[in-house]
Design an enzyme around this catalytic site. Sequence first.
Site, short mmCIF file in Angstrom:
data_model
loop_
_atom_site.label_atom_id
_atom_site.label_comp_id
_atom_site.label_asym_id
_atom_site.label_seq_id
_atom_site.Cartn_x
_atom_site.Cartn_y
_atom_site.Cartn_z
N LYS A 157 0.85 -1.20 0.00
CA LYS A 157 0.00 0.00 0.00
C LYS A 157 0.88 1.23 0.00
CE LYS A 157 -4.46 0.96 0.33
NZ LYS A 157 -5.57 0.04 0.05
N1 GLU Z 1 -7.11 0.35 -3.17
C1 GLU Z 1 -7.95 -0.78 -3.44
C2 GLU Z 1 -8.03 -1.70 -2.24
O1 GLU Z 1 -7.88 -1.28 -1.13
C3 GLU Z 1 -7.56 -1.48 -4.72
C4 GLU Z 1 -6.21 -2.12 -4.74
C5 GLU Z 1 -5.78 -2.64 -6.10
O2 GLU Z 1 -6.59 -2.65 -7.01
O3 GLU Z 1 -4.62 -3.02 -6.21
O4 GLU Z 1 -8.32 -2.85 -2.35
#
Ligand code: GLU
Length: 477
Positions: A107
């Site tokens: 993240k």
């Molecule tokens: N930010 C989104 C999540 O928390 C999508 C993550 C992604 O598509 O890699 O799942």
Amino acid sequence: MNVAGEPSFRDSVDLMFKRAAALLDLSPGLQEKIRVCNSTYTVRFGVRLRGEIKTFTGYRSVHSEHMEPVKGGIRYALSVNQDEVEALAALMTYKCALVETPFGGSKGGLCIDPRAWDEHELEQITRRFAYELIKRDLINPAQNVPAPDMGTGEREMAWIADQYKRMNTTDINGNACVTGKPVNSGGIQGRTEATGRGVQFALREFFRHPEDAQKAGLSGDLDGKRIVVQGLGNVGYYAAKFLSEEDGAKVIAVIERDGALIDEGGLDIESIKQWMAGSNGLLAGYPKGKFMADGGAALELACDILIPAAMEGVIHLGNAERIKAPLIIEAANGPITFGADEILRRKGAVIIPDMFANAGGVTVSYFEWVKNLSHIRFGRMQRRQEEGRHELLVQELERLSADKQLGWTLSPGFKTKYLRGAGELELVRSGLDDTMRAAYQAMRDVWHGRQDVEDLRVAAYIVSIGRIAAAYRSKGL
Ligand code: GLU
């Protein structure tokens, strides 16, 4: 949420992990290896804006590399901090394992108020942040693939992809360095709606099992269910729109930054979204329903389903006791703290956990990444061939129905519906539906199959941890 006695977000995720890990036969060493965050990179960079140098702080955290690339969004918010990014990276690991997207968890975040900058300034900031991550392989199609999250969207992803391609001119897979891009720049149909769509598919699957709905004291399907939604951002908006427009559910309240709108008769999500587009994102002044400035209090309204789709920690030790919804689906990441989870379980609420409920986004990101690596749109080869074969069958049926003695007729609309081969959007939705159903089944088998598992969150963790442990073991760890 700073409620006394509440652990941090990172600790809250760890405590949830440990509650499940205690029920598994794993060595303490492997447990620890899976739980900890592998690395967090902090970057501070300057950008010359409005005549002076502004310094920004950003993070990219890698929780687990048992599969690569690692995957997870990039968040733009003033509240971004290391603890939050690490908690979210951990949730990505568990989420990807649960829905079988072949990624580790990661993240990113940038401490910034995106509303404070214009588009050109945001582009400069994003490109500089991306540059810092790309040169360290923290954005790379084979190693680390970001996506949108709170405060970012396809515009930012397009800048990131372009920045990567400028720095890696001979990488033919450059587009796969980030997902959630606009469809005209390597994106995939259905990615923007994907997380909200996934929430809808998750709820549909839940209500396909009357015994499960019964655990929340509910029955029937989504038709007529009274829903409260917190957050009309990308996730909450699509979830509320699809559930009300397609499943007959009634959204009786929506909660946003400035308060809540309430209407027992059901709110029109599309018209609220249009209103917000012209009111700087505020609900106040919307001509229908009752406006209540204390948005938090609306979380406590009596309803059938509560959908927190905004931030982490919004249901905490301070309000959990007053939450009345018998079914809560965590469309946001971490909206219920560890302590609140305990209180809600004691009260008998059923919680559909984040790592399942909001996995639609990363699932369709997976499809986009595969599309980028294969350099072809899904369905391009098969569609017309499929239509040709359907045509044959329809002609045969038409020939038979022309025979008056058989008394056959084709129902109206059958021919056009049946003839149409699936395009990319249909295929994406079908892949997402299948993913959500399979993940729910896996969780449900543990939930119903084990005496020592009382809730879906622990069941979800058990499925995920089991899969991650198996991946580590097969690597010889
Ligand atoms: N930010 C989104 C999540 O928390 C999508 C993550 C992604 O598509 O890699 O799942």
